[in-house]
Write a protein that holds these residues in place. Structure first.
Motif, PDB file in Angstrom:
ATOM      1  N   GLU A   3       0.837  -1.199   0.000  1.00  0.00           N
ATOM      2  CA  GLU A   3       0.000   0.000   0.000  1.00  0.00           C
ATOM      3  C   GLU A   3       0.871   1.249   0.000  1.00  0.00           C
ATOM      4  N   PRO A   4       0.436   2.331  -0.657  1.00  0.00           N
ATOM      5  CA  PRO A   4      -0.855   2.520  -1.325  1.00  0.00           C
ATOM      6  C   PRO A   4      -0.840   2.142  -2.812  1.00  0.00           C
ATOM      7  N   ILE A   5       0.327   1.699  -3.326  1.00  0.00           N
ATOM      8  CA  ILE A   5       0.421   1.360  -4.745  1.00  0.00           C
ATOM      9  C   ILE A   5      -0.445   0.151  -5.077  1.00  0.00           C
ATOM     10  N   LEU A   6      -0.579  -0.795  -4.132  1.00  0.00           N
ATOM     11  CA  LEU A   6      -1.418  -1.962  -4.368  1.00  0.00           C
ATOM     12  C   LEU A   6      -2.862  -1.550  -4.643  1.00  0.00           C
ATOM     13  N   SER A   7      -3.399  -0.682  -3.800  1.00  0.00           N
ATOM     14  CA  SER A   7      -4.776  -0.217  -4.006  1.00  0.00           C
ATOM     15  C   SER A   7      -4.906   0.540  -5.321  1.00  0.00           C
ATOM     16  N   ALA A   8      -3.903   1.341  -5.640  1.00  0.00           N
ATOM     17  CA  ALA A   8      -3.928   2.093  -6.893  1.00  0.00           C
ATOM     18  C   ALA A   8      -3.930   1.141  -8.086  1.00  0.00           C
ATOM     19  N   LEU A   9      -3.107   0.086  -8.035  1.00  0.00           N
ATOM     20  CA  LEU A   9      -3.064  -0.914  -9.106  1.00  0.00           C
ATOM     21  C   LEU A   9      -4.422  -1.579  -9.280  1.00  0.00           C
ATOM     22  N   VAL A  10      -5.042  -1.958  -8.168  1.00  0.00           N
ATOM     23  CA  VAL A  10      -6.337  -2.637  -8.222  1.00  0.00           C
ATOM     24  C   VAL A  10      -7.400  -1.733  -8.844  1.00  0.00           C
ATOM     25  N   LEU A  11      -7.453  -0.496  -8.404  1.00  0.00           N
ATOM     26  CA  LEU A  11      -8.480   0.431  -8.883  1.00  0.00           C
ATOM     27  C   LEU A  11      -8.263   0.813 -10.342  1.00  0.00           C
ATOM     28  N   VAL A  12      -7.018   1.059 -10.710  1.00  0.00           N
ATOM     29  CA  VAL A  12      -6.702   1.416 -12.091  1.00  0.00           C
ATOM     30  C   VAL A  12      -7.077   0.288 -13.046  1.00  0.00           C
ATOM     31  N   SER A  13      -6.847  -0.957 -12.623  1.00  0.00           N
ATOM     32  CA  SER A  13      -7.113  -2.113 -13.475  1.00  0.00           C
ATOM     33  C   SER A  13      -8.600  -2.424 -13.585  1.00  0.00           C
ATOM     34  N   ALA A  14      -9.359  -2.161 -12.530  1.00  0.00           N
ATOM     35  CA  ALA A  14     -10.763  -2.587 -12.488  1.00  0.00           C
ATOM     36  C   ALA A  14     -11.740  -1.565 -13.040  1.00  0.00           C
ATOM     37  N   VAL A  29      -0.367   6.062 -20.175  1.00  0.00           N
ATOM     38  CA  VAL A  29       0.104   4.916 -20.954  1.00  0.00           C
ATOM     39  C   VAL A  29      -1.069   4.157 -21.570  1.00  0.00           C
ATOM     40  N   THR A  30      -2.102   3.878 -20.761  1.00  0.00           N
ATOM     41  CA  THR A  30      -3.235   3.115 -21.290  1.00  0.00           C
ATOM     42  C   THR A  30      -4.028   3.927 -22.317  1.00  0.00           C
ATOM     43  N   THR A  31      -4.080   5.238 -22.148  1.00  0.00           N
ATOM     44  CA  THR A  31      -4.781   6.068 -23.127  1.00  0.00           C
ATOM     45  C   THR A  31      -4.052   6.051 -24.463  1.00  0.00           C
ATOM     46  N   LEU A  32      -2.726   6.144 -24.435  1.00  0.00           N
ATOM     47  CA  LEU A  32      -1.955   6.079 -25.682  1.00  0.00           C
ATOM     48  C   LEU A  32      -2.080   4.704 -26.337  1.00  0.00           C
ATOM     49  N   LEU A  33      -2.018   3.651 -25.524  1.00  0.00           N
ATOM     50  CA  LEU A  33      -2.155   2.296 -26.064  1.00  0.00           C
ATOM     51  C   LEU A  33      -3.542   2.056 -26.651  1.00  0.00           C
ATOM     52  N   SER A  34      -4.531   2.742 -26.104  1.00  0.00           N
ATOM     53  CA  SER A  34      -5.904   2.497 -26.529  1.00  0.00           C
ATOM     54  C   SER A  34      -6.161   2.908 -27.976  1.00  0.00           C
ATOM     55  N   VAL A  35      -5.399   3.858 -28.485  1.00  0.00           N
ATOM     56  CA  VAL A  35      -5.661   4.349 -29.845  1.00  0.00           C
ATOM     57  C   VAL A  35      -5.539   3.222 -30.871  1.00  0.00           C
ATOM     58  N   PRO A  36      -4.404   2.513 -30.949  1.00  0.00           N
ATOM     59  CA  PRO A  36      -4.354   1.391 -31.909  1.00  0.00           C
ATOM     60  C   PRO A  36      -5.154   0.177 -31.455  1.00  0.00           C
ATOM     61  N   LEU A  37      -5.128  -0.127 -30.155  1.00  0.00           N
ATOM     62  CA  LEU A  37      -5.779  -1.345 -29.678  1.00  0.00           C
ATOM     63  C   LEU A  37      -7.290  -1.294 -29.852  1.00  0.00           C
ATOM     64  N   LEU A  38      -7.896  -0.159 -29.537  1.00  0.00           N
ATOM     65  CA  LEU A  38      -9.348  -0.061 -29.656  1.00  0.00           C
ATOM     66  C   LEU A  38      -9.790   0.041 -31.111  1.00  0.00           C
ATOM     67  N   ALA A  40      -1.044  -1.717 -17.004  1.00  0.00           N
ATOM     68  CA  ALA A  40      -1.369  -1.539 -18.422  1.00  0.00           C
ATOM     69  C   ALA A  40      -1.808  -2.861 -19.051  1.00  0.00           C
ATOM     70  N   VAL A  41      -1.122  -3.955 -18.694  1.00  0.00           N
ATOM     71  CA  VAL A  41      -1.488  -5.273 -19.233  1.00  0.00           C
ATOM     72  C   VAL A  41      -2.861  -5.694 -18.730  1.00  0.00           C
ATOM     73  N   LEU A  42      -3.104  -5.481 -17.447  1.00  0.00           N
ATOM     74  CA  LEU A  42      -4.403  -5.845 -16.886  1.00  0.00           C
ATOM     75  C   LEU A  42      -5.524  -5.031 -17.529  1.00  0.00           C
ATOM     76  N   MET A  86      -5.526  -3.128 -20.478  1.00  0.00           N
ATOM     77  CA  MET A  86      -5.700  -3.165 -21.933  1.00  0.00           C
ATOM     78  C   MET A  86      -5.650  -4.574 -22.519  1.00  0.00           C
ATOM     79  N   GLY A  87      -5.198  -5.546 -21.723  1.00  0.00           N
ATOM     80  CA  GLY A  87      -5.108  -6.912 -22.219  1.00  0.00           C
ATOM     81  C   GLY A  87      -6.092  -7.858 -21.559  1.00  0.00           C
ATOM     82  N   VAL A  88      -6.097  -7.875 -20.237  1.00  0.00           N
ATOM     83  CA  VAL A  88      -6.945  -8.816 -19.503  1.00  0.00           C
ATOM     84  C   VAL A  88      -8.397  -8.347 -19.465  1.00  0.00           C
ATOM     85  N   ALA A  89      -8.625  -7.068 -19.244  1.00  0.00           N
ATOM     86  CA  ALA A  89      -9.984  -6.549 -19.095  1.00  0.00           C
ATOM     87  C   ALA A  89     -10.890  -6.854 -20.291  1.00  0.00           C
TER      88      ALA A  89
END
Length: 332
Positions: free
Chosen positions: A105-116, A310-319, A241-243, A245-248
């Motif tokens: 914590e607090p990075i763990l909570s941030a990772l969980v929230l960002v991914s979900a 990072v995820t916003t930039l990745l989203s352009v080609p991926l989406l 980012a993997v969670l 843009m990839g897992v979600a």
């Protein structure tokens, strides 16, 4: 639109992707880009803009979209159930990944929230409308509303689990979200057959107010990205980012197949919403209910803002590719 197969179809495929990019992604990039430039050149107060958006514009958008949607009541219920299921699965998966990686914590909570929790508002609602039209927007606004409820209950708990009563008290904010009441009012109006005429003054006014939220949300997103200071966090946001843009998107497809949507546009919009990039809201939650602090020399603000960038930039080609695949009917 079903993509043809074979080597001779590659030129057509590229043309189709460019068309999708121009019609669904480019408007998002262009308006968000204006927000980035504005945020770089001027001091823009995000707080008042967010307040107007959350308490006035988006509730009008939600009410008008659901009240006038051609979606059946059963479909609306499935969207709500699927949204909750997706977010709970992502919360559990991200929690397990974070603990396996040894995040504290607090990075763990941030990772969980960002991914979900995806950016289903500023990014997702305009994208869904550009990609899938009226049914896409109706699905997206309901997704956004249900996400708001989960975010300000389960999300606040995750953000403030180290903050004691602050986190518990924060859950009461779910009752203050006007989006929830807009959905209830719209569903009741449909059930009682009391929706005002679409071409009447009341509904036209709501449509005007609600439609104003689309460009404003994108401008706010751009201003937020302009304030991003990625620095040392760039090497730490890979798992998030993997969670996100990839897992979600995979989880989104699995939920759609389990819940079952008769309307393919609704199913495709749902997957698209799940695949949108990370939202900035987790930063606000962790700071307010968990306290802004650093983990291993990395602050929550740096971590979340970098994940959003990072995820916003990745989203352009991926989406762009995802929309093409969804339109082809290969997934749902």
């Amino acid at each position: 639109m079903r993509l043809p197969r074979g080597p001779s179809s590659w030129g057509w495929r590229v043309t189709a992707l460019l068309s999708i990019f121009a019609t669904a992604i480019l408007p998002i990039v262009a308006l968000a880009g204006v927000g980035v430039v504005l945020g770089r050149r001027r001091e823009v107060a995000i707080g008042p803009l967010n307040t107007v958006t959350v308490y006035v514009l988006v509730p009008a958008l939600v009410f008008h979209s659901i009240a006038t949607a051609t979606l059946a009541q059963a479909t609306l219920a499935r969207i709500a159930v699927a949204t909750v299921a997706f977010m709970l699965v992502m919360l559990v998966v991200a929690e397990l990944v974070g603990r396996l990686l040894g995040e504290s914590e607090p990075i763990l909570s941030a990772l969980v929230l960002v991914s979900a929790f995806p950016n289903s508002g500023n990014y997702g609602v305009p994208l869904s409308e550009f990609a899938f039209g009226v049914d896409g927007r109706g699905t997206a606004v309901l997704y956004l509303t249900v996400q708001g409820v989960v975010l300000y209950t389960v999300g606040v708990y995750v953000a403030g689990r180290g903050g004691g009563s602050r986190g518990i008290a924060g859950m009461k904010r779910a009752l203050e979200i006007p989006l929830v009441y807009a959905v209830v009012a719209a569903v009741l109006a449909r059930w009682l057959d009391a929706v005002p005429p679409a071409d009447g003054t009341a509904m036209e006014t709501l449509a005007l107010v609600g439609n104003a939220s689309i460009p404003l949300m994108l401008l706010i997103l751009g201003v937020q990205l302009a304030d991003t200071d990625y620095g040392a966090a760039l090497s730490r946001v890979g798992p998030a980012a993997v969670l996100k843009m990839g897992v979600a998107p995979v989880v989104g497809v699995a939920v759609v197949l389990l819940v079952g949507f008769e309307n393919p546009t609704v199913a495709r919009t749902f997957v698209l919403e799940c695949a949108t990039p990370a939202a900035i809201t987790p930063l606000l939650l962790v700071v307010e209910f968990g306290g802004e602090s650093a983990g291993d020399g990395l602050s929550v603000a740096e971590y979340v803002s970098t994940a959003v960038l990072v995820t916003t930039l990745l989203s352009v080609p991926l989406l762009t590719v995802l929309i093409a695949v969804l339109e082809s009917g290969l997934l749902v």
